[in-house]
Enzyme design. Structure first.
Site, PDB file in Angstrom:
ATOM      1  NE  ARG A 207      -4.274  -6.815  12.272  1.00 17.00           N
ATOM      2  CZ  ARG A 207      -3.982  -5.628  12.788  1.00 17.00           C
ATOM      3  NH1 ARG A 207      -4.200  -4.525  12.089  1.00 17.00           N
ATOM      4  NH2 ARG A 207      -3.486  -5.529  14.005  1.00 17.00           N
TER       5      ARG A 207
ATOM      6  NE  ARG B 237      -2.829  -0.981   3.563  1.00 15.02           N
ATOM      7  CZ  ARG B 237      -2.856  -0.093   4.560  1.00 15.02           C
ATOM      8  NH1 ARG B 237      -3.112   1.178   4.320  1.00 15.02           N
ATOM      9  NH2 ARG B 237      -2.633  -0.482   5.806  1.00 15.02           N
ATOM     10  N   GLY B 238       0.301   2.373  -0.377  1.00 12.64           N
ATOM     11  CA  GLY B 238       0.930   3.683  -0.203  1.00 12.64           C
ATOM     12  C   GLY B 238       2.347   3.783  -0.748  1.00 12.64           C
TER      13      GLY B 238
ATOM     14  CB  THR C 109      -0.606   6.906   2.223  1.00 22.06           C
ATOM     15  OG1 THR C 109      -0.354   7.216   3.596  1.00 22.06           O
ATOM     16  CG2 THR C 109       0.594   7.259   1.376  1.00 22.06           C
TER      17      THR C 109
ATOM     18  CE1 TYR D 276       3.642  10.988  12.565  1.00 17.23           C
ATOM     19  CE2 TYR D 276       5.832  11.730  13.149  1.00 17.23           C
ATOM     20  CZ  TYR D 276       4.987  11.054  12.302  1.00 17.23           C
ATOM     21  OH  TYR D 276       5.485  10.426  11.172  1.00 17.23           O
TER      22      TYR D 276
ATOM     23  CE  LYS E 235       8.404   6.482  10.511  1.00 18.39           C
ATOM     24  NZ  LYS E 235       8.581   5.316   9.622  1.00 18.39           N
TER      25      LYS E 235
ATOM     26  CB  VAL F 256       8.226  -5.816  10.519  1.00 12.85           C
ATOM     27  CG1 VAL F 256       8.109  -5.868   9.011  1.00 12.85           C
ATOM     28  CG2 VAL F 256       7.416  -4.656  11.096  1.00 12.85           C
TER      29      VAL F 256
ATOM     30  CG  ASN G 137       7.387   1.518   3.329  1.00 13.09           C
ATOM     31  OD1 ASN G 137       7.383   2.726   3.164  1.00 13.09           O
ATOM     32  ND2 ASN G 137       6.268   0.777   3.260  1.00 13.09           N
TER      33      ASN G 137
HETATM   34  N1  LIG Z   1       2.077   9.031   4.504  1.00  6.89           N
HETATM   35  C1  LIG Z   1       2.876   9.988   4.901  1.00  6.89           C
HETATM   36  O1  LIG Z   1       2.509  11.171   4.961  1.00  6.89           O
HETATM   37  C2  LIG Z   1       4.308   9.674   5.235  1.00  6.89           C
HETATM   38  C3  LIG Z   1       5.213  10.736   5.321  1.00  6.89           C
HETATM   39  C4  LIG Z   1       6.549  10.458   5.613  1.00  6.89           C
HETATM   40  C5  LIG Z   1       6.957   9.159   5.839  1.00  6.89           C
HETATM   41  N2  LIG Z   1       6.043   8.145   5.776  1.00  6.89           N
HETATM   42  C6  LIG Z   1       6.543   6.800   6.024  1.00  6.89           C
HETATM   43  O2  LIG Z   1       6.400   6.035   4.841  1.00  6.89           O
HETATM   44  C7  LIG Z   1       6.176   4.665   5.191  1.00  6.89           C
HETATM   45  C8  LIG Z   1       4.919   4.167   4.513  1.00  6.89           C
HETATM   46  O3  LIG Z   1       3.840   4.974   4.930  1.00  6.89           O
HETATM   47  P1  LIG Z   1       2.398   4.894   4.218  1.00  6.89           P
HETATM   48  O4  LIG Z   1       1.744   6.186   4.511  1.00  6.89           O
HETATM   49  O5  LIG Z   1       2.580   4.443   2.819  1.00  6.89           O
HETATM   50  O6  LIG Z   1       1.709   3.727   5.089  1.00  6.89           O
HETATM   51  P2  LIG Z   1       0.317   2.956   4.875  1.00  6.89           P
HETATM   52  O7  LIG Z   1      -0.384   3.456   3.657  1.00  6.89           O
HETATM   53  O8  LIG Z   1      -0.367   3.011   6.193  1.00  6.89           O
HETATM   54  O9  LIG Z   1       0.792   1.434   4.582  1.00  6.89           O
HETATM   55  C9  LIG Z   1       1.422   0.737   5.602  1.00  6.89           C
HETATM   56  C10 LIG Z   1       1.944  -0.580   5.080  1.00  6.89           C
HETATM   57  O10 LIG Z   1       2.694  -1.199   6.131  1.00  6.89           O
HETATM   58  C11 LIG Z   1       2.140  -2.481   6.443  1.00  6.89           C
HETATM   59  N3  LIG Z   1       2.321  -2.759   7.881  1.00  6.89           N
HETATM   60  C12 LIG Z   1       1.867  -2.050   8.935  1.00  6.89           C
HETATM   61  N4  LIG Z   1       2.254  -2.633  10.096  1.00  6.89           N
HETATM   62  C13 LIG Z   1       2.981  -3.731   9.743  1.00  6.89           C
HETATM   63  C14 LIG Z   1       3.623  -4.760  10.482  1.00  6.89           C
HETATM   64  N5  LIG Z   1       3.611  -4.796  11.829  1.00  6.89           N
HETATM   65  N6  LIG Z   1       4.264  -5.742   9.807  1.00  6.89           N
HETATM   66  C15 LIG Z   1       4.281  -5.735   8.452  1.00  6.89           C
HETATM   67  N7  LIG Z   1       3.683  -4.802   7.687  1.00  6.89           N
HETATM   68  C16 LIG Z   1       3.026  -3.807   8.340  1.00  6.89           C
HETATM   69  C17 LIG Z   1       0.676  -2.401   6.011  1.00  6.89           C
HETATM   70  O11 LIG Z   1       0.140  -3.719   5.804  1.00  6.89           O
HETATM   71  P3  LIG Z   1      -1.501  -3.971   5.820  1.00  6.89           P
HETATM   72  O12 LIG Z   1      -1.985  -3.483   4.474  1.00  6.89           O
HETATM   73  O13 LIG Z   1      -1.648  -5.445   5.993  1.00  6.89           O
HETATM   74  O14 LIG Z   1      -2.037  -3.156   6.953  1.00  6.89           O
HETATM   75  C18 LIG Z   1       0.845  -1.567   4.722  1.00  6.89           C
HETATM   76  O15 LIG Z   1       1.321  -2.399   3.663  1.00  6.89           O
HETATM   77  C19 LIG Z   1       6.128   4.624   6.717  1.00  6.89           C
HETATM   78  O16 LIG Z   1       7.404   4.284   7.222  1.00  6.89           O
HETATM   79  C20 LIG Z   1       5.753   6.032   7.078  1.00  6.89           C
HETATM   80  O17 LIG Z   1       6.141   6.382   8.389  1.00  6.89           O
HETATM   81  C21 LIG Z   1       4.732   8.372   5.470  1.00  6.89           C
END
Ligand SMILES: NC(=O)c1ccc[n+]([C@@H]2O[C@H](COP(=O)([O-])OP(=O)(O)OC[C@H]3O[C@@H](n4cnc5c(N)ncnc54)[C@H](OP(=O)(O)O)[C@@H]3O)[C@@H](O)[C@H]2O)c1
Length: 254
Positions: free
Chosen positions: A38, A15-16, A190, A152, A159, A64, A90
């Protein structure tokens, strides 16, 4: 194609931002393993999409936080796809509450997914990277590591520790031609943002206040990861590269 013949693992790659990173690897010719927690639906869609790009792809349900499962997943990837060259830590989650309301469970949940996972994932993949004469590990952070956002605290601290862990791993592994770096991003649209009370405000700020004139997209983060995994980045060690279109720099806003 920069990564033909290589194998990449992306945790949370279904995702995302993780999915954009997995897609970048597939487009560049790598075989890709995506992990998830999940939700099987997005995992199946990701496999389908990346296979349509011609990539060999596997999806793994792998929390993880679970060291044994991580060990098993890495061994399966190595045997089915032919080793491990790149790993992107990630996957992330968080208990979005003010510090005075955080519980032990929420704190441990966040730290174990966002920070501890990189350490034990690295311990599992490095032996396979050694067999290939080197590799690349990239962690994904956010601006909350060094700045303060409402609710946060658990993620921001996780982080900050992730960026520090990245530096420690980088120095330990650099002599073995394994580089470890981090990519940090500002707000990216996302599903993760739905869990924030101020999600809409964050998006508005991203749209209206990014000096580069648009919000950061998942592909922008993926492109930075691709660069760090390329030969051109061989001498970049232990750094956090900020991809935010300048969002975090201005001190005053009009
Ligand atoms: N979105 C933002 O604004 C933003 C900004 C800066 C940095 N980031 C960073 O970018 C990364 C991705 O963020 P995102 O926004 O794309 O997240 P997201 O859309 O919430 O997707 C999270 C992904 O991580 C998986 N996941 C969550 N917990 C897990 C676990 N315990 N074990 C294995 N997989 C797990 C989820 O699997 P399921 O589908 O099964 O739940 C999903 O595939 C993160 O490190 C986040 O902190 C995000």
């Amino acid at each position: 194609m920069r990564f033909e013949g290589k194998v990449a693992i992306v945790t949370g790659g279904t995702r995302g931002i993780g999915r954009a990173i997995a897609t970048m690897f597939a487009r560049e010719g790598a075989a890709v393993a995506v992990g998830y927690l999940r939700r099987k639906g997005p995992a199946d869609e990701t496999v389908h999409e990346l296979e349509s790009l011609g990539a060999r792809v596997r999806a793994f349900k792998c929390d993880v936080r679970d060291r044994d499962r991580v060990r098993e997943m890495v061994a399966e990837v190595a045997s089915e796809l032919g080793g491990v060259d790149f790993v992107v830590s990630n996957a992330a989650s968080g208990s979005n509450k003010p510090a005075m309301e955080l519980t032990e469970t929420g704190w441990d949940w966040t730290m174990n997914i966002n920070t501890r996972a990189l350490l034990f994932l690295a311990q599992e993949v490095v032996p396979y990277m050694r067999q290939h004469g080197g590799g690349r590990i990239v962690s994904i952070s956010s601006l909350g590591a060094g700045r303060v956002l409402p609710d946060y605290v658990s993620v921001g601290v996780s982080k900050a520790a992730l960026e520090a862990l990245t530096r420690y791993l980088a120095i330990e592994l650099a002599p073995e031609h394994i580089t470890v770096n981090c990519v940090s991003g500002s707000v990216v649209e996302t599903e993760a943002l739905r869990h924030f009370a101020i999600g809409e405000q964050m998006l508005r700020a991203g749209r209206e206040r990014t000096p580069a004139g648009r919000m950061v997209q998942p592909d922008d983060i993926a492109n930075a990861v691709g660069f760090l995994c390329s030969r051109d980045a061989e001498m970049i060690v232990g750094q956090t590269i900020v991809v935010d279109g300048g969002f975090s720099l201005p001190f005053f806003w009009e």
